[in-house]
Structure formats: structure tokens, C-alpha cells
Enzyme design. Sequence first.
Site, short mmCIF file in Angstrom:
data_model
loop_
_atom_site.label_atom_id
_atom_site.label_comp_id
_atom_site.label_asym_id
_atom_site.label_seq_id
_atom_site.Cartn_x
_atom_site.Cartn_y
_atom_site.Cartn_z
N ARG A 17 -1.53 -12.10 12.81
CA ARG A 17 -0.09 -12.82 13.00
C ARG A 17 1.07 -12.20 12.32
O ARG A 17 2.03 -12.82 12.42
CB ARG A 17 -0.06 -14.03 12.60
CG ARG A 17 -1.20 -15.00 14.22
CD ARG A 17 -0.99 -16.05 14.70
NE ARG A 17 -0.79 -17.68 13.22
CZ ARG A 17 -1.02 -18.45 12.71
NH1 ARG A 17 0.50 -18.31 12.53
NH2 ARG A 17 -1.75 -19.16 11.57
N SER A 421 42.82 9.42 -16.42
CA SER A 421 42.97 9.25 -15.74
C SER A 421 42.22 10.40 -15.02
O SER A 421 43.09 11.61 -15.19
CB SER A 421 43.81 8.37 -14.88
OG SER A 421 43.93 6.92 -15.40
#
Length: 473
Positions: A17, A421
Site C-alpha cells: 500500500r 566589491s
Amino acid sequence: MSFPVDVVVMAAGKGTRMKSLRPKVLHRLAGRALAQHVIDCAARLSARSVVVITGHGAEQVEAGLSQPLGTPDSAAPRLRYVRQEPQLGTGHAVQQAVPVLPDDGVVLILNGDVPLIGQATLQALLQACEGQHLALLTVDTGGDATGYGRIVRSQDADRSVLAIVEHKDANEAQRRITEWYSGVMAAPAALLKPLLQGLTNDNSQHEYYLTDVVKHAVAQGRVVRAVTTRDEVEVAGVNSPLQLAELERACQRRLAHALMEQGVRLADPARLDVRGELMCGQDVDIDVNCVFEGRVKLGDGVRIGANCVIANAAIDAGAVIHPFTHIDGEKLGVSVGRGALVGPFARLRPGAQLGEDVHIGNFVEVKNSTLAAGAKANHLAYLGDATVGERVNYGAGSITANYDGANKHRTVIEADVHVGSNCVLVAPVTLGAGGTVGGGSTITKSTPPGALAVARGKQMVLENWQRPAKKKP
Ligand code: UD1
Ligand code: CA
């Protein structure tokens, strides 16, 4: 317990099942295979050995389960597998284990698909067995027992157990009985073995029912003892995806309650998933929809924001993990230092070690890197295979190019370096203490302490340079 206990875990059935390719007992509940829960429970009972009966998907099951850990007062039980081919019923399953069950012990039979069976209940069952009786764990909640084996008792005052009758073989009156067999029994091996030999398959399913040992024991004049529980969660079997999900919730509710008992503040106990071991200090706050996997340790005062997934990590006192952060230490682990701030939307991968007061902001990925106290990478950055010194400031959009296509190399960023950055640090490379890397630079050579390195386009310029003093507001 004054007698040795040998546990048999039945795990050979198909579990049709579940409609799954995976053997049923390997489906996960709270991060562990169903049968692993049962094996680990046996270890907590200080069992001498654990025999797992495998059949359907045997190889997968055997590979998918692991040796339980010992407890503080006893060694881990010996784990063995016995194959059952073909599967002719639960009685036939236990028959396969007979050759490996010593005669001097009590056999405790558990179901591989009943994962939340509790230690206290099993202890009560073993006590009822007393090393000499057949003892059953039965359930009676007064409700519907459809599908289960019914406990048939005598009509007289002692209401002694006479038999277990399977639902499919039961008559109308027997089907009205609300007491059912949980699938768990204990019996001395010396009693059980001959009873198993006497089993036949003349029933509606043509199976060798383990449950028939009860009527045979009674026929021999033996008393069969029963311990009855009303706790349906403990004896709930998993036969379908729905039952698996329901049991997962029940299990999580218990874990959440236990954490709250310890003082952990959960924004909503219904929105927490612990798939492993979560250890918490004092004054820990956990917001909604967090998932914890593997071993996770949260120190005193740690706060976890909503929607975090945290696996195999140790987070020190006072650290804050902001929402939507993903941390997975896998084997290497992740450590987050005291007072560190991580996220929102941060990703910490294996070997990320953040020191005290480190800040890791949004869309920053850290892998196999050490960041010393006070280092910051606040936006959109990657640090892989890097050693980052104290108070380093690592700018937005900067990355370590740690992989040359064949090998990984380390980047060392010494204390007090400022990386602007959008920098690419091509490893192996070392940035000397106190230096600065100009925004947009591609750094291919190591820099001396205090240098300003600017490498935009093809040229890289090294200059002696003084960082401007901070303006007073
Ligand atoms: C069994 C009991 C029933 C009880 C119920 C509780 C029997 C005959 N019946 O019924 O009284 O109320 O459990 O859940 O025992 N297995 C094997 N080999 C086999 C058959 C089964 O290893 O040949 C394993 C299965 O994987 C499973 C367990 O035994 O883990 C129980 O088997 P299952 O078929 O689910 O038994 P039930 O019909 O539910
Ligand atoms: Ca079943």
C-alpha cells in the site's frame, strides 16, 4: 532485566500500500528509517542482539539500516540479518530466526513498520514475561479494530487470553472485540521455539501466523499474559503514505513538546521538523517552519528565524540565524561562533567555521572556510577554501576563485584586510594583513601587508597606501 533479551524485527513484508519502489521499512520518519527506530529502541532496552528478518528488497534494507549505538550503561546489541524467502507469514518469518536465537534468552518480537514503540511499554511487557511466560502487547481504545488480530479472552472472571484471531478469520462476535494485538510479543526462546514448530497455514490467508502460538500455548496449559496500552501512536503501523505522514506529525508533536518542556520557545510547535537530534541550551527561540537535520546544537540564547534549514551544525551562544538561511555541515560540520549574525538568505556549507561576531549577510555562500572573530561578508559573496582573518571586510559580489578546473586552492585573507566589491581572488593567493583590494579587481598574486591592490583589466598595481581615517559624524 535479569534475563538476556534477543530482539526479532520483522521487516520482510512488501508493504504494497505504500505504492513505492523502496522497501517499506526504509521510509523515513523524523529522519530515520522506520526499522531503524525499532532497532534503536531495542538498543535502549539493552538487548543482547537484534535480528532483522528481511525479504522484499532485502539487500536494500540491509544496506539502509545501521548498527545502533550503545547506551551509557550497555554495549550496542549485535545486529544480524536473516532472510525470509519466500514470505509465508509472520510465524514463518520468526521461524527463520530460530537458528540464531540462543535458548537462554527472552525473544522480543517487534514490527519493522511500527516505529514509535516505546521503551517503557516494552519494559512492562518484559516484566510481564518474567523470563518464563508468553506475553502480548495488546491495544484497547474501545474503538474500531478492523484489520487487526482480536484478543479472545475467557468468559470467566480472570478473562485470561485464549487466542488471537486474525480479522479475516474472525466471526461476527469476534469482530466486535475492541482489544487487538499490536504485533509485539515476548517469550522465552525455549518456550517459543517449539510453539513455532507447531504452526500450520490452514487459515483464510494460507499463511503461517505467528499469532497462532497463543492458542497452542493455551492448549498446553500455559498462562498467556497481556499488557494493554491505550497509546495508539506507539503501536501505529505504517502501511500507506497517509499513515506515514500522520505518524510523522505525531512524532514531531512529541519532539516539539519535549523541547518546550526543556524551555525552548517554539513560535508554533506544529511548524517544526526535527529529523535527527536537536540539542538546545537555555533561552533558545525558534520561529516557524524550521527544519533541523542530523546533529544540531544551539547554544544559550540562539535565535533561529523563520524558514531556516539547518543540518549538522553547532551554533554558539547568542548567535542569530535570520530567516531563509540554509546551513548544511554534512560530514565536516558547520560552526557558528558566539554572537554571530547569519542571513537572511545565507548559505553555510560543509567546513564553514565562523568565529565570534562574524556577520554573514544575504546571498553569501561559505564553504570549507574559517572566518576569524569580527569578519564580515554582508552581501552577495562566495568564500570557498578560504582562511579569513579577524575583522576582515569582504565586499559585495566578491568571490574566491578556488577551483582551477582540476584542483582546489586556498585563499588566505589576513586580519583587517578590506576586499572591495566585485573582486575575484584567484587562489592560491594570500592578502597580507591590513591591505585593501580595490573594487572590481582580479587578484592573481599575493599582496604584502598594508598594500592597496588594484587589478582591473590586465594590469595589477601594488602601491603603498594609507587607508583614510573614518570621518567623525
Ligand atoms: C499482524 C498480526 C495481527 C496484528 C497486526 C498488528 C499476524 C498473523 N497478524 O497482522 O494480529 O493485529 O500485525 O499490526 O501476525 N512480515 C514478514 N514476513 C511475512 C509476513 C509479514 O516479515 O511473511 C512482516 C511485515 O513486513 C510486517 C510484519 O511482519 O512488518 C507484520 O506483517 P503484516 O502482514 O503487516 O501483518 P498484519 O496482517 O498487519
Ligand atoms: Ca500490518
